[in-house]
Write a protein that holds these residues in place. Sequence first.
Motif: not given
Length: 718
Positions: A42-43, A73-74, A95-96, A124-125
């Motif tokens: 999870h990021l 989300y954070k 980066i993503i 989520s990302i």
Amino acid sequence: MKLIIAEKPSVSRNIADALKIKGKQDGYFEGNGYIVTWAFGHLLQLYDAKDYDEKMSTWKMENFPFIPQAFKYKVKSDPKNREKPDRGAQKQLKIIHGLMKRPDVDGIISACDYDREGQVIGDSIIYNLRTDKQVYRLLLNEWTPAEVMNGLQNVKPNTELRPLQDAGVSRQWADWVIGINLTSVATLKYQKGKGKALNIGRVLLPTLKIIYDRDREIETFVPENYYKLQGTFKTQQGDEYDGTYTEGKDDKFKAKETLDEIKAMLEDKSGVIHDKQVQKKKEYPPFLFNLSNLQGHITSKYKGWTSDKVLKVAQSLYEKKFITYPRTASIALEESLVGKTAKVLETLSEGLPYKDEIKFVKSKRVFDNAKVDSHSAIIPTYVKPKKLSPDEQHVYDAIKNRFIMQFMPVAEYEETRIETKIKDVALKGLFISKGKVQLVEGWKKVEKVQSKDTILPLVQANDPVDLVKSEVTTHTTKPPKQHTEKTLLRVMETCGKNFEGDGDDEESVHAILSGFSIGTPATRAETIKKLKDVGYIESENKNLFCTKLGRDLVDTFPIKDLFNLEFTGRLEKSLHDIEKRTVTKQEFLQLIFDFTSHSVETIKGEKDVTINEVTSQRRTNEVMGKCPLCGHAVIEGQKGFGCSNWKNGCKFVIWKNDKFLATMKKKPTKTMVKALLKNGVTTVKGLTSKKGNKFDAKMRYEKNPDNDYFSWKMEFDK
């Protein structure tokens, strides 16, 4: 150009290797028409309550229930300082995001694990960073090069995985709402003093109740005596055998006098073989492993193992391409895997002493779509490991052996049952003797499974025998055994249905496949670990039992539904049904929100009772020695041994969770720190190498030449 987002760096390396990409950049690989980047699990995480509303930064009873209008989300928090975002996660997200916006990227492929959690991590990302590019899903059960290449040819539109995303998000939001609200109000209501909160969770409490119930069964158990009458007989050939007096099917008697009277009637009597039955029976190998059965097998076989450790080791083997996806509830393989399985078996059979007995067969015990839910059972891949740590070897061997057993001959044994009747005495019962002889070892050769054979003499019906002696023996009923991680996982997996069995019965399999369980294969180990960490249960040897705090919580906490296996099983079943599109995300969440609001009001209306009193202990600030940077005293803090002059900028500290020492399974102790500060060197015993070997070394903690930070240096005696 396609952008692939993997769940972890190790998996992205597997994908890059399969695509023969050599070019590694900062945070991604690029080449051959693909960019491969990664998350660290999870990021992103859900907002804390105070992120939605400043008033939630302090716990006050009147602020609850608190349910956000929309969940946000954070960037995940830094583990050392929850007020700040994790720098590594922040950097990788940037980066993503940059890669997603590149004009030459025309599609995004989520390659996170094929389960609820993996779906949420990827989605989520991708969707929080926002994109109008086509999103696909790579769905794999293993990370071997052949599977990666095949999977990339068959990616699905991510929209087809919406039900999996809905189930994952529903689980995440539900646990947040229940956890935040009920943990807060329970702590305010039942705890005095500041400290760790009273953790309340959807999966945590029913698991605690299972252990509590077993503890109570043991405490309230009243032992009872029962009696048996044993006889020893001799055949005409001089062979002796034992039998137990049985009336109907009962060989246990509550009244000793009854057996004493029968024993007296047996004086100087002889017997006759009333009946003899010999049956050949087949013994099939245990089914392939799912995660819970693997955890149970390893934790009961080896000392010091927990289910959490088994999962971590299995996950490592999976990411190294040696086994298939471990977080599965299935004990069979999809029928489409027949060809691949045959090749894996051929590879693993090479060099085995019983190779000639291994025969590939497509059987319903192994290949059965009806017994597969999302993921097939855990088996090895065709990639044979050349080097494994001792822990990895234990887990890999268990999976490999269980796999090979399926294709070995069925074990066979002969079971003999002899009924001996006493002559010239009017008895209601007979003496029963049972014997067993292994005829075909079969799959038992794989792990050298020993069979306990009781061999009876060769007799026929109507043969006369002599009664050599008889004896009334006293026995006492025993209480149920404490739960171990193996038995606890079994109850969690099937919500208590037939949990005393070995997991192969149809009802248990149906319960697992229909999702009627406590937690998922991926979360059960984490739940057991958390119960220990928050102080609700303890373990001694392999046994689990409630602490006083755990018992008091079960006795006091008024929301009894949360302790109920059926209630929790129905919630888990609803999540499963969201995946199957028979329940909607909205229906499930409304149920959770209503339940939480009602529970908060119930707790508020209860009597004030203290079940946990937290007393803050003042630290003695024992001096460890002088700081090598500024000469002030080094004292022990909560997270490390640091310089008391830190307010003026001194950075000297030895962290208690030091990562370098952790790689050798060590933590710094007071003795180590005192020796370092006094002599500049300390001898550390019992360090563990990567191979699992123990060794001793002298260690120094030296300042880096270009900054104020310190690093460990090891020395060995010549």
